[in-house]
Design a protein around this motif. Structure first.
Motif, PDB file in Angstrom:
ATOM      1  N   MET A  16      -1.050  35.805  -7.690  1.00 16.46           N
ATOM      2  CA  MET A  16      -0.362  34.671  -7.901  1.00 16.46           C
ATOM      3  C   MET A  16       1.047  34.701  -8.687  1.00 16.46           C
ATOM      4  O   MET A  16       2.272  35.034  -8.242  1.00 16.46           O
ATOM      5  CB  MET A  16      -0.802  34.194  -8.798  1.00 16.46           C
ATOM      6  CG  MET A  16      -2.366  32.864  -8.868  1.00 16.46           C
ATOM      7  SD  MET A  16      -3.189  32.787 -10.150  1.00 16.46           S
ATOM      8  CE  MET A  16      -2.067  31.491 -11.343  1.00 16.46           C
ATOM      9  N   ALA A  17       1.062  36.324  -8.808  1.00 18.20           N
ATOM     10  CA  ALA A  17       2.813  36.794  -9.862  1.00 18.20           C
ATOM     11  C   ALA A  17       2.908  37.215  -8.501  1.00 18.20           C
ATOM     12  O   ALA A  17       4.774  36.665  -7.896  1.00 18.20           O
ATOM     13  CB  ALA A  17       2.284  38.008 -10.688  1.00 18.20           C
ATOM     14  N   LEU A  18       2.555  37.717  -8.288  1.00 19.16           N
ATOM     15  CA  LEU A  18       3.515  37.912  -6.181  1.00 19.16           C
ATOM     16  C   LEU A  18       4.425  37.204  -5.540  1.00 19.16           C
ATOM     17  O   LEU A  18       4.966  37.119  -4.749  1.00 19.16           O
ATOM     18  CB  LEU A  18       2.419  38.779  -4.827  1.00 19.16           C
ATOM     19  CG  LEU A  18       2.181  40.316  -5.549  1.00 19.16           C
ATOM     20  CD1 LEU A  18       0.945  41.111  -4.426  1.00 19.16           C
ATOM     21  CD2 LEU A  18       3.496  40.916  -5.847  1.00 19.16           C
ATOM     22  N   ASN A  19       3.444  35.771  -5.824  1.00 21.38           N
ATOM     23  CA  ASN A  19       3.599  34.756  -5.272  1.00 21.38           C
ATOM     24  C   ASN A  19       5.294  34.152  -5.218  1.00 21.38           C
ATOM     25  O   ASN A  19       5.725  33.502  -4.860  1.00 21.38           O
ATOM     26  CB  ASN A  19       2.745  33.913  -4.760  1.00 21.38           C
ATOM     27  CG  ASN A  19       1.787  33.553  -3.379  1.00 21.38           C
ATOM     28  OD1 ASN A  19       2.623  34.192  -2.640  1.00 21.38           O
ATOM     29  ND2 ASN A  19       0.263  33.527  -3.894  1.00 21.38           N
ATOM     30  N   LEU A  20       4.739  34.358  -6.879  1.00 19.96           N
ATOM     31  CA  LEU A  20       6.424  33.603  -7.847  1.00 19.96           C
ATOM     32  C   LEU A  20       7.292  34.559  -7.010  1.00 19.96           C
ATOM     33  O   LEU A  20       8.507  34.674  -7.009  1.00 19.96           O
ATOM     34  CB  LEU A  20       5.714  33.503  -8.880  1.00 19.96           C
ATOM     35  CG  LEU A  20       5.082  33.260  -9.911  1.00 19.96           C
ATOM     36  CD1 LEU A  20       4.445  33.376 -11.196  1.00 19.96           C
ATOM     37  CD2 LEU A  20       5.564  30.857  -9.590  1.00 19.96           C
TER      38      LEU A  20
END
Ligand code: NAD
Length: 300
Positions: A16-20
């Motif tokens: 999720m953090a990487l998608n941000l």
């Protein structure tokens, strides 16, 4: 683009953090586990030295943690994220936690002059990686409006479910329905076998009749009729029995606390608990069919 502190870089939080980051946000991560920090750093995520370091410059703080005590602890305990963040920061908790803790965390945040939403997800690790999660959001309109474009970088459907805690309420009601319906479908297959009816024949009838539901049509617990369901890969999750059990227990806690009558939820919760206690908590929850047919944990 927003400056975001992201706490909890486990199976869900890291993708999720990487998608941000992919969406152009400036994200700083932190996890209590060094291994989780190292794995995220290896994927290019900047990591802070501690929780306060991840949130001090953030406009938005996202948490993806195991349970209610971790979220309330991170907000108000020794990590004291609410003390470390700037006044007016938006706190988004994406963990699946009990409703009482969600409301406690939201109140602590708003009492400190922050905005807050609970925003649990459905879609699992695949949805987290593919940015196709569904977010169920509880919180004030202003907080939801600010959270929505951020959540859109991690998911495809964002639903405002009402005030604080209502995201968690939607999540556990949905998963209680799912946990019960999987057992109902499994019992249908167990009985069909005893009656000499093939699994394919039952599927062909029920998947187009009044027995149809997601547990049957999309996630069929026996191998064959739906080739993509976990039953065709020895019940590798998918959605592990332990995670289903966590959500079933949250639903039963909430039912008791609020005087709701959910006898099938209680019975289903007990069955997943027995199956997990036999050592099968890591199998997909649809493997409950193997418990019901008398060969617990035995993949076809
Ligand atoms: P996980 O155990 O892989 O990750 C949780 C991480 O939080 C761990 O790395 C842990 O070290 C870290 N952590 C705990 N306390 C912390 C703190 N104070 N500060 C920083 N990090 C801290 O769990 P997960 O599978 O990523 O699930 C996270 C949440 O998402 C859970 O609430 C779970 O129920 C929910 N969820 C999971 C799935 C799934 O398929 N895995 C699906 C939907 C929802």
């Amino acid at each position: 683009m927003a400056t975001i502190g992201f706490l909890g870089l486990g199976n869900m939080g890291r993708p999720m953090a990487l998608n941000l980051v992919k969406a152009g946000h400036k994200v700083t991560g932190f996890d209590l586990s060094k291994a989780a920090c190292d794995a995220a750093a290896a994927d290019g995520l900047p990591i802070a030295a501690d929780g306060a370091g991840a949130v001090k410059d953030a406009e938005i703080v996202i948490t993806m943690l195991p349970a209610g005590k971790h979220v309330v602890g991170a907000y108000t305990g020794t990590m004291n994220l609410l003390g470390a963040a700037k006044h007016g920061t938006l706190f988004i908790d994406c963990s699946t936690i009990d409703i009482a803790s969600a409301r406690t965390a939201a109140k602590a945040a708003t009492d400190k002059g922050m905005l807050a939403v609970d925003a649990p997800v459905s879609g699992g690790v695949g949805g987290a990686a593919g940015a196709t999660l569904t977010f169920m959001v509880g919180g004030a309109d202003e907080a939801f409006t600010k959270a929505k474009p951020i959540l859109e970088a991690m998911g495809k459907k964002i639903v405002h479910c009402g005030g604080a805690g209502n995201g968690q309420a939607a999540k556990i009601c949905n998963n209680m329905i799912l946990g019960i319906s999987m057992i109902a479908v499994s019992e249908g297959f167990v009985l069909a076998k005893k009656l000499g009816l093939s699994e394919q024949a039952l599927f062909d009838v029920s998947s187009t009749s009044s027995g149809q539901c997601w547990s049957l049509n999309t996630y069929c617990p026996v191998p064959g009729p739906v080739p993509t369901s976990p039953a065709n890969r020895a019940y590798q999750p998918g959605f592990a029995t332990d995670l289903m059990l966590k959500d079933m227990k949250l639903s039963q806690e909430a039912a008791q606390d609020n005087g709701a009558v959910t006898p099938l939820g209680a019975a289903a919760s007990k069955l997943y608990e027995l199956f997990a206690a036999q050592g099968h908590g890591g199998m997909d929850f649809s493997a409950i069919v193997t418990f019901l047919n008398g060969t617990p944990g035995k993949a076809p």
